[in-house]
Design a protein around this motif. Structure first.
Motif, short mmCIF file in Angstrom:
data_model
loop_
_atom_site.label_atom_id
_atom_site.label_comp_id
_atom_site.label_asym_id
_atom_site.label_seq_id
_atom_site.Cartn_x
_atom_site.Cartn_y
_atom_site.Cartn_z
N LEU A 50 15.21 -24.93 16.10
CA LEU A 50 14.12 -23.99 15.82
C LEU A 50 14.64 -22.66 15.28
CD1 LEU A 50 12.12 -24.52 19.13
CD2 LEU A 50 11.74 -25.66 16.93
N ASN A 51 13.77 -21.96 14.59
CA ASN A 51 14.04 -20.59 14.19
C ASN A 51 13.93 -19.69 15.42
OD1 ASN A 51 14.30 -21.07 11.35
ND2 ASN A 51 12.07 -21.27 11.23
N LYS A 52 14.36 -18.45 15.29
CA LYS A 52 14.30 -17.50 16.41
C LYS A 52 12.88 -17.31 16.92
CE LYS A 52 18.46 -14.99 15.22
NZ LYS A 52 19.06 -13.73 14.83
N ASP A 53 11.88 -17.45 16.03
CA ASP A 53 10.49 -17.27 16.45
C ASP A 53 9.89 -18.54 17.07
OD1 ASP A 53 10.00 -18.94 14.28
OD2 ASP A 53 8.82 -17.47 13.17
N GLY A 54 10.69 -19.59 17.19
CA GLY A 54 10.22 -20.83 17.81
C GLY A 54 9.64 -21.85 16.84
N SER A 55 9.55 -21.50 15.57
CA SER A 55 9.03 -22.44 14.57
C SER A 55 10.15 -23.38 14.11
CB SER A 55 8.46 -21.68 13.38
OG SER A 55 9.48 -20.92 12.74
N LEU A 56 9.76 -24.50 13.54
CA LEU A 56 10.73 -25.45 13.01
C LEU A 56 11.47 -24.84 11.83
CD1 LEU A 56 8.85 -28.88 12.84
CD2 LEU A 56 10.63 -28.21 14.45
N LYS A 61 12.37 -29.64 9.75
CA LYS A 61 11.19 -30.21 9.06
C LYS A 61 11.61 -31.43 8.24
CE LYS A 61 8.69 -25.86 8.70
NZ LYS A 61 8.25 -24.78 7.80
N PHE A 62 12.76 -31.31 7.58
CA PHE A 62 13.28 -32.44 6.81
C PHE A 62 13.62 -33.60 7.74
CE2 PHE A 62 17.00 -34.27 4.32
CZ PHE A 62 16.20 -35.01 3.47
N ALA A 63 14.25 -33.29 8.88
CA ALA A 63 14.60 -34.32 9.87
C ALA A 63 13.35 -35.02 10.39
CB ALA A 63 15.37 -33.70 11.03
N LYS A 64 12.31 -34.26 10.61
CA LYS A 64 11.04 -34.84 11.09
C LYS A 64 10.51 -35.86 10.08
CE LYS A 64 6.78 -33.27 13.21
NZ LYS A 64 5.95 -32.13 13.58
N ALA A 65 10.60 -35.52 8.80
CA ALA A 65 10.16 -36.43 7.75
C ALA A 65 11.06 -37.67 7.69
CB ALA A 65 10.15 -35.72 6.39
N LEU A 66 12.37 -37.48 7.81
CA LEU A 66 13.30 -38.63 7.81
C LEU A 66 13.02 -39.56 8.99
CD1 LEU A 66 16.72 -36.93 6.99
CD2 LEU A 66 15.48 -38.55 5.56
N PHE A 97 18.52 -33.71 14.45
CA PHE A 97 17.19 -33.08 14.29
C PHE A 97 17.31 -31.70 13.68
CE2 PHE A 97 12.91 -34.12 16.41
CZ PHE A 97 12.20 -33.65 15.32
N GLY A 98 18.10 -31.61 12.61
CA GLY A 98 18.29 -30.36 11.88
C GLY A 98 19.77 -30.07 11.73
N GLY A 99 20.07 -28.89 11.25
CA GLY A 99 21.46 -28.46 11.12
C GLY A 99 22.06 -28.80 9.77
N ASP A 100 23.36 -28.56 9.66
CA ASP A 100 24.06 -28.82 8.41
C ASP A 100 25.54 -29.07 8.68
OD1 ASP A 100 24.98 -26.30 9.04
OD2 ASP A 100 24.27 -25.34 7.24
N ASN A 101 26.32 -29.21 7.64
CA ASN A 101 27.76 -29.42 7.68
C ASN A 101 28.17 -30.64 8.49
OD1 ASN A 101 30.42 -29.14 7.04
ND2 ASN A 101 30.80 -27.46 8.43
N THR A 102 27.63 -31.76 8.14
CA THR A 102 27.95 -33.02 8.79
C THR A 102 29.39 -33.44 8.54
OG1 THR A 102 25.66 -33.69 8.59
CG2 THR A 102 27.27 -35.44 8.90
#
Length: 120
Positions: A50-56, A61-66, A97-102
């Motif tokens: 999540l973002n600091k404000d609690g939103s995705l 969001k991309f992970a949710k779609a995948l 469920f998000g993130g980068d640099n796999t």
């Protein structure tokens, strides 16, 4: 400073890489340039990043779609069939469920990362 580049090679097509991050786990083979196989039995991180404000965040969001695209292959946050991804980053976003640099999170049995194997 030049950005690292990555390249698939036949040399790595039979190496089993293990992905671990944020409670996720999966065995992966990079079979072709745009074909990474996540083996059945992979454990997905259940909670999105999540973002600091609690939103995705964008990657969550991309992970949710995948995950929606592969919902028929997921039971209780575990994959039931092999799933093919076109890139390491897409695979990592799906698992954690998000993130980068796999590239750094995929390691062979000796601890060598996919980043090290595919760097040129």
């Amino acid at each position: 400073m030049m950005k690292d580049r990555h390249k698939w090679s036949e040399e790595i097509s039979d190496i089993e890489f293990v992905f671990t991050d944020r409670g996720s786990y999966g065995k992966v083979f990079w079979k072709r340039r745009k074909e990474l196989v996540l083996k059945a039995g992979a454990k997905l991180t259940p909670d999105p990043q999540l973002n600091k404000d609690g939103s995705l965040n964008f990657s969550a969001k991309f992970a949710k779609a995948l995950r929606a695209d592969h919902a028929d292959k997921i039971v209780d946050d575990t994959t039931t069939e092999d799933i093919i991804f076109p890139s390491p980053n897409e695979l990592g976003i799906f698992l954690r469920f998000g993130g980068d640099n796999t590239w750094e999170n995929l390691k062979d049995k000796d601890g060598k990362s996919l980043h090290e194997w595919s760097k040129y």
